[in-house]
Motif scaffolding. Structure first.
Motif, PDB file in Angstrom:
ATOM      1  N   ARG A 132       0.835  -1.190   0.000  1.00 24.23           N
ATOM      2  CA  ARG A 132       0.000   0.000   0.000  1.00 24.23           C
ATOM      3  C   ARG A 132       0.878   1.251   0.000  1.00 24.23           C
ATOM      4  NH1 ARG A 132      -5.128  -1.536  -1.357  1.00 24.23           N
ATOM      5  NH2 ARG A 132      -5.793  -3.354  -0.117  1.00 24.23           N
ATOM      6  N   LYS A 133       0.322   2.354  -0.443  1.00 24.26           N
ATOM      7  CA  LYS A 133       1.086   3.600  -0.446  1.00 24.26           C
ATOM      8  C   LYS A 133       1.541   3.973   0.958  1.00 24.26           C
ATOM      9  CE  LYS A 133      -1.410   5.423  -4.455  1.00 24.26           C
ATOM     10  NZ  LYS A 133      -2.369   6.456  -4.926  1.00 24.26           N
ATOM     11  N   SER A 155       1.840   1.694   3.506  1.00 27.32           N
ATOM     12  CA  SER A 155       2.456   0.564   4.226  1.00 27.32           C
ATOM     13  C   SER A 155       3.829   0.970   4.747  1.00 27.32           C
ATOM     14  CB  SER A 155       2.608  -0.647   3.298  1.00 27.32           C
ATOM     15  OG  SER A 155       1.354  -1.142   2.881  1.00 27.32           O
ATOM     16  N   GLY A 162       5.146   2.910   1.527  1.00 27.91           N
ATOM     17  CA  GLY A 162       5.092   2.162   0.284  1.00 27.91           C
ATOM     18  C   GLY A 162       5.563   2.989  -0.899  1.00 27.91           C
ATOM     19  N   ARG A 163       5.172   4.243  -0.937  1.00 24.24           N
ATOM     20  CA  ARG A 163       5.591   5.119  -2.044  1.00 24.24           C
ATOM     21  C   ARG A 163       7.096   5.334  -2.029  1.00 24.24           C
ATOM     22  NH1 ARG A 163       2.414  10.378  -3.188  1.00 24.24           N
ATOM     23  NH2 ARG A 163       3.361  11.033  -1.218  1.00 24.24           N
ATOM     24  N   LEU A 197       8.848   2.165  -3.155  1.00 22.96           N
ATOM     25  CA  LEU A 197       8.802   2.009  -4.615  1.00 22.96           C
ATOM     26  C   LEU A 197       9.893   2.846  -5.271  1.00 22.96           C
ATOM     27  CD1 LEU A 197       7.359   0.901  -7.140  1.00 22.96           C
ATOM     28  CD2 LEU A 197       5.868   2.926  -7.048  1.00 22.96           C
ATOM     29  N   VAL A 209       2.685  -0.341  -6.067  1.00 20.39           N
ATOM     30  CA  VAL A 209       1.784   0.012  -4.972  1.00 20.39           C
ATOM     31  C   VAL A 209       0.391  -0.525  -5.294  1.00 20.39           C
ATOM     32  CG1 VAL A 209       3.052   2.051  -4.202  1.00 20.39           C
ATOM     33  CG2 VAL A 209       1.317   2.291  -5.972  1.00 20.39           C
TER      34      VAL A 209
END
Length: 324
Positions: free
Chosen positions: A139-140, A142, A230-231, A234, A242
């Motif tokens: 998730r963004k 997370s 999460g972002r 990435l 995501v």
């Protein structure tokens, strides 16, 4: 013969007691039947014989979980499983436990496409396990990362002094049973522990570099214990995408897995709560109105972290209860 009033009252009381115990016995028997039937039905996971995508949850504090390792191997051997989603929500745990599960996931990945879907958290040993899969989705918001290793031990010497307790010991060599919470740590003992930690840390960083296609320098720069959203993960190549389970299923579709297949969760066949099978404990807990009894009380309270021993790969935010 005319009964006295006291005798009549006693007989009525006895009848009420007998009625109560008859009803109680009936209710207990009914619960047992329901729980047994639920348990027997639970032994057969719906859709397990037909083609499906297997979901395996890895949550809580990580240890060398024999049941989980067995399930991963069963999924690997099942012809009905076409792809695997590891649903991870863990702050980490013991380094050895993470290593054992990492190896099992790599073995599984050699047989079937495996994707990690991170929920709230995949830190330390939790991220180690996620990195064993072929694709990581989070998730963004997370929390991901906390790459590192830790050994913690208390220093009780101040308390011992206050209580007037002295330690006497005889040992074969200076580093036997060291470090100890009952005496100050020496520089030699601290160096021994650090050498152990750095060896495991070096191995952990090597895993991240290999699995995430990074240079050693790139992996080391991210392996300073930090956590990332999460972002951010990435952007730093710690995850691949995501999203949630839909994105995990879509990725499996790119590996030849039919995205329309049902996702079936592979759960432990039996639990250990009060020596009851999982389904029986769940049914009994719901019937008694006390919730799910299938989870070990120690794990439910999070107290299993108190019993972790050895080197840990466990996220420990400031002021949190458990160790990093």
């Amino acid at each position: 013969m005319t009964m006295r009033a006291d005798d009549l009252i006693d007989r009525r009381r006895l009848r009420r007691k007998l009625t109560f115990w008859r009803v109680a016995a009936f209710v207990i028997a009914a619960l047992a039947v329901v729980a047994l039937s639920t348990w027997l039905a639970g032994e057969r996971i719906p859709g397990i014989a037909s083609d499906h995508i297997a979901r395996i949850k890895i949550d809580g504090t990580i240890t060398e979980d024999e049941d989980l390792l067995r399930r991963l191997d069963q999924v690997r051997k099942s012809n009905a499983v076409k792809g695997v989603i590891l649903s991870i929500d863990s702050p980490g745990g013991t380094t050895a436990g993470g290593e054992a599960i990492y190896d099992a996931v790599r073995k599984l990945s050699a047989a079937k496409p495996v994707v990690a879907q991170v929920g709230t958290l995949a830190a330390s040993a939790g991220y180690m396990i996620a990195s064993a899969t072929d694709h990581i989705v989070a998730r963004k918001s997370s929390i991901v990362g906390s790459i590192g290793v830790l050994v913690q031990y208390p220093d009780l010497t101040g308390l011992m002094d206050k209580l007037g307790i002295k330690l006497e010991e005889v040992k074969s060599s200076p580093l036997k049973a060291a470090p100890s919470p009952f005496k100050p740590t020496t520089d030699e003992e601290r160096a021994m522990v650090r050498n152990m930690i750095m060896d495991s840390y070096d191995w952990f960083v090597g895993i991240v570099a290999e699995r995430r296609a990074m240079s050693r320098a790139e992996a080391t720069a991210l392996a300073d214990g930090r956590v990332f959203t999460g972002r951010q993960a990435l952007a730093n190549k710690l995850i691949d995408e995501v999203g949630g389970e839909d994105q995990a299923i879509a990725w499996l579709g790119t590996k030849g897995v039919d995205a329309k297949l049902s996702v079936v969760e592979w759960k432990p066949a039996r639990g250990s709560a009060f020596f009851l099978p999982t389904s029986m404990a769940m049914a009994l807990g719901r019937a008694l109105g006390v919730g799910d009894l299938s989870t070990d009380l120690i794990r439910e309270l999070g107290a299993e972290r108190l019993f972790l021993d050895g080197m840990l790969s466990l996220w420990h935010p400031e002021n949190a209860v458990s160790g990093d």
